[in-house]
Design a protein around this motif. Structure first.
Motif, PDB file in Angstrom:
ATOM      1  N   ALA A  42       4.920 -60.080  -4.567  1.00 47.09           N
ATOM      2  CA  ALA A  42       6.119 -60.316  -5.253  1.00 47.09           C
ATOM      3  C   ALA A  42       6.556 -61.602  -5.433  1.00 47.09           C
ATOM      4  O   ALA A  42       7.391 -62.085  -6.217  1.00 47.09           O
ATOM      5  N   ASP A  43       6.214 -62.376  -4.390  1.00 49.37           N
ATOM      6  CA  ASP A  43       6.545 -63.955  -4.255  1.00 49.37           C
ATOM      7  C   ASP A  43       5.655 -64.536  -5.317  1.00 49.37           C
ATOM      8  O   ASP A  43       5.790 -65.907  -5.543  1.00 49.37           O
ATOM      9  N   GLY A  44       4.691 -63.979  -6.137  1.00 42.86           N
ATOM     10  CA  GLY A  44       3.727 -64.928  -7.163  1.00 42.86           C
ATOM     11  C   GLY A  44       2.314 -65.006  -6.616  1.00 42.86           C
ATOM     12  O   GLY A  44       1.531 -65.815  -7.406  1.00 42.86           O
ATOM     13  N   ASP A  45       2.211 -64.776  -5.401  1.00 40.31           N
ATOM     14  CA  ASP A  45       0.730 -65.017  -5.018  1.00 40.31           C
ATOM     15  C   ASP A  45      -0.215 -64.051  -5.414  1.00 40.31           C
ATOM     16  O   ASP A  45      -0.268 -63.016  -4.647  1.00 40.31           O
ATOM     17  N   LEU A  46      -0.833 -64.017  -6.779  1.00 39.24           N
ATOM     18  CA  LEU A  46      -1.635 -63.011  -7.144  1.00 39.24           C
ATOM     19  C   LEU A  46      -3.052 -63.095  -6.574  1.00 39.24           C
ATOM     20  O   LEU A  46      -3.967 -62.353  -6.848  1.00 39.24           O
ATOM     21  N   SER A  47      -3.163 -64.164  -5.724  1.00 35.92           N
ATOM     22  CA  SER A  47      -4.686 -64.076  -5.058  1.00 35.92           C
ATOM     23  C   SER A  47      -4.487 -63.343  -3.680  1.00 35.92           C
ATOM     24  O   SER A  47      -5.720 -63.088  -2.958  1.00 35.92           O
ATOM     25  N   ALA A  48      -3.493 -63.038  -3.232  1.00 36.26           N
ATOM     26  CA  ALA A  48      -3.298 -62.024  -2.025  1.00 36.26           C
ATOM     27  C   ALA A  48      -4.044 -60.391  -2.364  1.00 36.26           C
ATOM     28  O   ALA A  48      -3.870 -60.007  -3.225  1.00 36.26           O
ATOM     29  N   GLN A  49      -4.790 -60.274  -1.165  1.00 38.61           N
ATOM     30  CA  GLN A  49      -5.630 -59.150  -1.359  1.00 38.61           C
ATOM     31  C   GLN A  49      -5.372 -58.161  -0.184  1.00 38.61           C
ATOM     32  O   GLN A  49      -5.368 -58.870   0.893  1.00 38.61           O
ATOM     33  N   ILE A  50      -4.920 -57.128  -0.149  1.00 36.58           N
ATOM     34  CA  ILE A  50      -4.814 -56.246   1.048  1.00 36.58           C
ATOM     35  C   ILE A  50      -5.897 -55.561   1.457  1.00 36.58           C
ATOM     36  O   ILE A  50      -6.806 -54.929   0.851  1.00 36.58           O
ATOM     37  N   ALA A  51      -6.150 -55.749   3.001  1.00 41.04           N
ATOM     38  CA  ALA A  51      -7.299 -55.371   3.378  1.00 41.04           C
ATOM     39  C   ALA A  51      -7.613 -53.703   3.328  1.00 41.04           C
ATOM     40  O   ALA A  51      -6.334 -52.945   3.590  1.00 41.04           O
ATOM     41  N   VAL A  52      -8.404 -53.129   2.877  1.00 43.75           N
ATOM     42  CA  VAL A  52      -8.950 -51.929   2.749  1.00 43.75           C
ATOM     43  C   VAL A  52      -9.372 -51.208   3.867  1.00 43.75           C
ATOM     44  O   VAL A  52     -10.463 -51.540   4.362  1.00 43.75           O
ATOM     45  N   GLU A  53      -8.535 -50.450   4.567  1.00 50.57           N
ATOM     46  CA  GLU A  53      -8.996 -49.472   5.543  1.00 50.57           C
ATOM     47  C   GLU A  53      -9.084 -48.000   5.662  1.00 50.57           C
ATOM     48  O   GLU A  53      -8.014 -47.617   5.044  1.00 50.57           O
ATOM     49  N   GLY A  54      -9.806 -47.545   6.293  1.00 50.16           N
ATOM     50  CA  GLY A  54      -9.875 -46.117   6.331  1.00 50.16           C
ATOM     51  C   GLY A  54     -10.260 -45.376   4.940  1.00 50.16           C
ATOM     52  O   GLY A  54     -10.838 -46.143   4.079  1.00 50.16           O
ATOM     53  N   ASN A  55      -9.840 -44.261   4.626  1.00 53.76           N
ATOM     54  CA  ASN A  55     -10.151 -43.393   3.414  1.00 53.76           C
ATOM     55  C   ASN A  55      -9.173 -42.419   3.483  1.00 53.76           C
ATOM     56  O   ASN A  55      -9.268 -41.353   3.303  1.00 53.76           O
ATOM     57  N   ASP A  56      -7.928 -43.010   3.171  1.00 50.70           N
ATOM     58  CA  ASP A  56      -6.665 -42.004   3.209  1.00 50.70           C
ATOM     59  C   ASP A  56      -5.608 -42.240   2.160  1.00 50.70           C
ATOM     60  O   ASP A  56      -6.070 -43.292   1.268  1.00 50.70           O
ATOM     61  N   GLU A  57      -4.463 -41.850   2.035  1.00 45.87           N
ATOM     62  CA  GLU A  57      -3.418 -42.251   1.021  1.00 45.87           C
ATOM     63  C   GLU A  57      -3.092 -43.817   1.177  1.00 45.87           C
ATOM     64  O   GLU A  57      -2.844 -44.169   0.031  1.00 45.87           O
ATOM     65  N   LEU A  58      -2.931 -44.273   2.376  1.00 46.78           N
ATOM     66  CA  LEU A  58      -2.863 -45.614   2.481  1.00 46.78           C
ATOM     67  C   LEU A  58      -3.688 -46.454   1.770  1.00 46.78           C
ATOM     68  O   LEU A  58      -3.726 -47.665   1.341  1.00 46.78           O
ATOM     69  N   THR A  59      -5.157 -45.899   1.969  1.00 41.35           N
ATOM     70  CA  THR A  59      -6.136 -46.767   1.459  1.00 41.35           C
ATOM     71  C   THR A  59      -6.030 -46.931  -0.137  1.00 41.35           C
ATOM     72  O   THR A  59      -6.093 -47.703  -0.642  1.00 41.35           O
ATOM     73  N   TYR A  60      -5.731 -45.702  -0.799  1.00 41.21           N
ATOM     74  CA  TYR A  60      -5.448 -45.650  -1.961  1.00 41.21           C
ATOM     75  C   TYR A  60      -4.280 -46.537  -2.588  1.00 41.21           C
ATOM     76  O   TYR A  60      -4.303 -47.093  -3.476  1.00 41.21           O
ATOM     77  N   ILE A  61      -3.257 -46.549  -1.778  1.00 36.49           N
ATOM     78  CA  ILE A  61      -2.349 -47.397  -2.219  1.00 36.49           C
ATOM     79  C   ILE A  61      -2.619 -48.825  -2.090  1.00 36.49           C
ATOM     80  O   ILE A  61      -2.224 -49.633  -2.912  1.00 36.49           O
ATOM     81  N   ALA A  62      -3.322 -49.247  -1.055  1.00 35.10           N
ATOM     82  CA  ALA A  62      -3.873 -50.738  -0.933  1.00 35.10           C
ATOM     83  C   ALA A  62      -4.881 -50.877  -2.126  1.00 35.10           C
ATOM     84  O   ALA A  62      -4.839 -52.047  -2.686  1.00 35.10           O
ATOM     85  N   MET A  63      -5.894 -50.042  -2.394  1.00 31.56           N
ATOM     86  CA  MET A  63      -6.640 -50.186  -3.522  1.00 31.56           C
ATOM     87  C   MET A  63      -5.849 -50.433  -4.830  1.00 31.56           C
ATOM     88  O   MET A  63      -6.041 -51.222  -5.711  1.00 31.56           O
ATOM     89  N   SER A  64      -4.762 -49.573  -5.209  1.00 31.81           N
ATOM     90  CA  SER A  64      -4.266 -49.602  -6.202  1.00 31.81           C
ATOM     91  C   SER A  64      -3.434 -50.934  -6.271  1.00 31.81           C
ATOM     92  O   SER A  64      -3.234 -51.446  -7.377  1.00 31.81           O
ATOM     93  N   LEU A  65      -2.698 -51.466  -5.273  1.00 36.20           N
ATOM     94  CA  LEU A  65      -2.088 -52.759  -5.361  1.00 36.20           C
ATOM     95  C   LEU A  65      -3.183 -53.896  -5.542  1.00 36.20           C
ATOM     96  O   LEU A  65      -2.593 -54.869  -6.487  1.00 36.20           O
ATOM     97  N   ASN A  66      -4.315 -53.701  -4.811  1.00 35.56           N
ATOM     98  CA  ASN A  66      -5.401 -54.745  -5.143  1.00 35.56           C
ATOM     99  C   ASN A  66      -5.658 -54.803  -6.599  1.00 35.56           C
ATOM    100  O   ASN A  66      -5.973 -55.805  -7.152  1.00 35.56           O
ATOM    101  N   ASP A  67      -5.981 -53.543  -7.119  1.00 35.53           N
ATOM    102  CA  ASP A  67      -6.181 -53.530  -8.487  1.00 35.53           C
ATOM    103  C   ASP A  67      -5.086 -54.083  -9.664  1.00 35.53           C
ATOM    104  O   ASP A  67      -5.384 -54.586 -10.508  1.00 35.53           O
ATOM    105  N   MET A  68      -4.007 -53.460  -9.143  1.00 33.48           N
ATOM    106  CA  MET A  68      -2.764 -54.148  -9.870  1.00 33.48           C
ATOM    107  C   MET A  68      -2.874 -55.663  -9.871  1.00 33.48           C
ATOM    108  O   MET A  68      -2.380 -56.422 -10.924  1.00 33.48           O
ATOM    109  N   THR A  69      -3.056 -56.234  -8.772  1.00 28.52           N
ATOM    110  CA  THR A  69      -3.141 -57.785  -8.620  1.00 28.52           C
ATOM    111  C   THR A  69      -3.893 -58.479  -9.570  1.00 28.52           C
ATOM    112  O   THR A  69      -3.771 -59.199 -10.244  1.00 28.52           O
ATOM    113  N   VAL A  70      -5.127 -57.737  -9.714  1.00 31.96           N
ATOM    114  CA  VAL A  70      -6.399 -58.280 -10.216  1.00 31.96           C
ATOM    115  C   VAL A  70      -5.839 -58.242 -11.997  1.00 31.96           C
ATOM    116  O   VAL A  70      -6.116 -59.085 -12.693  1.00 31.96           O
ATOM    117  N   LYS A  71      -5.459 -57.079 -12.373  1.00 38.64           N
ATOM    118  CA  LYS A  71      -4.855 -56.847 -13.688  1.00 38.64           C
ATOM    119  C   LYS A  71      -3.737 -58.041 -13.986  1.00 38.64           C
ATOM    120  O   LYS A  71      -3.841 -58.183 -15.232  1.00 38.64           O
TER     121      LYS A  71
END
Length: 378
Positions: A100-129
């Protein structure tokens, strides 16, 4: 995939709830079996051994004690079990704030294989796009500025000449007829060049931004090339050049937009005339290759440097950087060629050496209109 993560959320909460209930029931059972001891401890530490707490028949107090203990045990155990989840949520929140502060290089660590993992992956994908989108916007802005600069330069030159000659013709009333005719001819040539520049600009803009709809039909490529080469005959004569057309087929029918193909090969032949005049020969070849047709336009003049071959189809790029009207146009001709080839789902390549400069175009003989949602004209 998303539903699987949602199911995991439900199961995880349910599992933690059940486990917390089991822990709570175990604690309550242990307390129930040792209630006199618990009451004795509470009486000594909390109430100083008063008569209220020592009445063994005081069931109300015991119920309240068990309820409070059960609630506290459930909450504490549930919070401990959810500790990893809460920690990971904090990680996601921190990463979201960075984004949100404009750091599009930020990547959230992907841990586990649950709903929070999906959120983290989606946010990382959104950042890349988002990063890619911003890169495209910056490139679009750079291209727009380049367009304005290049067009202004290329249009200003002939326009300045036209205005200069027209002013001279208007001011000097003593010009003889021969000189006046000469100047008028120069103005005409400059005006034709200005018209060509504007046509190239409009054509490229329409092609590049999808403003031209393809009108597919059956096109005889052999006839089309023959007609174009006949139209270029005066140019060949002026440059003292010869042209050879080689094709083993009497006719090659393909699904294409005839007007766009005419523009494509007109630009390629015109390019060969401009840069191949020293070689005195232009060779055009056409052949069928299974489900494709191959057309080569070959000239034997200026050799394109190897470093320029990958850039030659870029808009406004010219091998000769002076942008002289004698050695080229706006740099849009080959960009238009590339766009037309892409619209037809074909391929174009170029190679240049002392053996000649070869532009090779590959087009599909049969075009599938369903995939491009185009109407095939009979």
């Amino acid at each position: 995939m998303k539903n699987r993560y949602i199911d995991s959320l439900h199961k995880r909460i349910l599992a933690y709830g059940v486990l917390s209930c089991v822990i709570t029931f175990a604690v309550l059972a242990l307390m129930g079996m040792n209630m006199p001891f618990v009451l004795r401890i509470l009486g000594q530490e909390e109430l100083g051994g008063g008569p209220y707490i020592k009445e063994s028949g005081n069931e109300t107090f015991q119920v309240i004690l068990l309820v409070v203990t059960g609630i506290a045990t459930f909450l504490v155990s549930f919070m401990l079990l959810m500790n990893n989840v809460v920690r990971y949520v904090k990680v996601i929140i921190k990463g979201t704030r960075q984004i949100a502060d404009g750091d599009l290089s930020a990547q959230i660590a992907v841990e586990g294989n649950d709903e929070l993992t999906y959120i983290a992956m989606s946010l990382n994908d959104m950042t890349v796009k988002l990063g890619q989108l911003m890169d495209r916007e910056r490139e679009a802005e750079r291209t727009k500025n380049e367009l304005i600069t290049s067009v202004a330069h290329d249009l200003r030159t002939p326009l300045t000449s036209i205005l200069g000659y027209m002013e001279y013709l208007a001011m000097d009333k003593k010009l003889d007829d021969v000189t006046r005719a000469k100047y008028i001819h120069v103005v005409y040539i400059k005006a034709k060049r200005l018209q060509k520049l504007i046509e190239d600009l409009f054509s490229f803009t329409k092609l590049n931004y999808g403003k031209i709809a393809m009108k597919l039909g059956k096109v005889d490529l052999v006839m089309l090339l023959n007609q174009l080469l006949e139209d270029f005959y005066p140019s060949f004569e002026e440059k003292d050049m010869t042209c050879e057309f080689c094709c083993q087929e009497s006719a090659i029918l393909i699904d294409a937009d005839g007007n766009l193909l005419a523009r494509l090969f007109d630009n390629l032949i015109n390019n060969a005339v401009k840069y191949g005049a020293e070689g005195k020969l232009i060779r055009v070849e056409a052949e069928k290759d299974t489900d494709q047709v191959i057309v080569r336009v070959i000239n034997y003049g200026y050799v394109i440097p190897k470093d320029d071959l990958d850039k030659i189809f870029n808009k406004f790029y010219r091998v000769e950087q002076s942008r002289s009207e004698n050695t080229g146009g706006t740099g849009l001709g080959l960009a238009i060629v590339k766009n037309v080839v892409d619209m037809h789902r074909g391929k174009i390549s170029v190679k240049s050496s002392l053996d000649g400069t070869v532009f090779e175009v590959r087009l599909n003989i049969v075009f599938n209109p369903d995939e491009e949602k185009l109407e095939l004209n009979p």
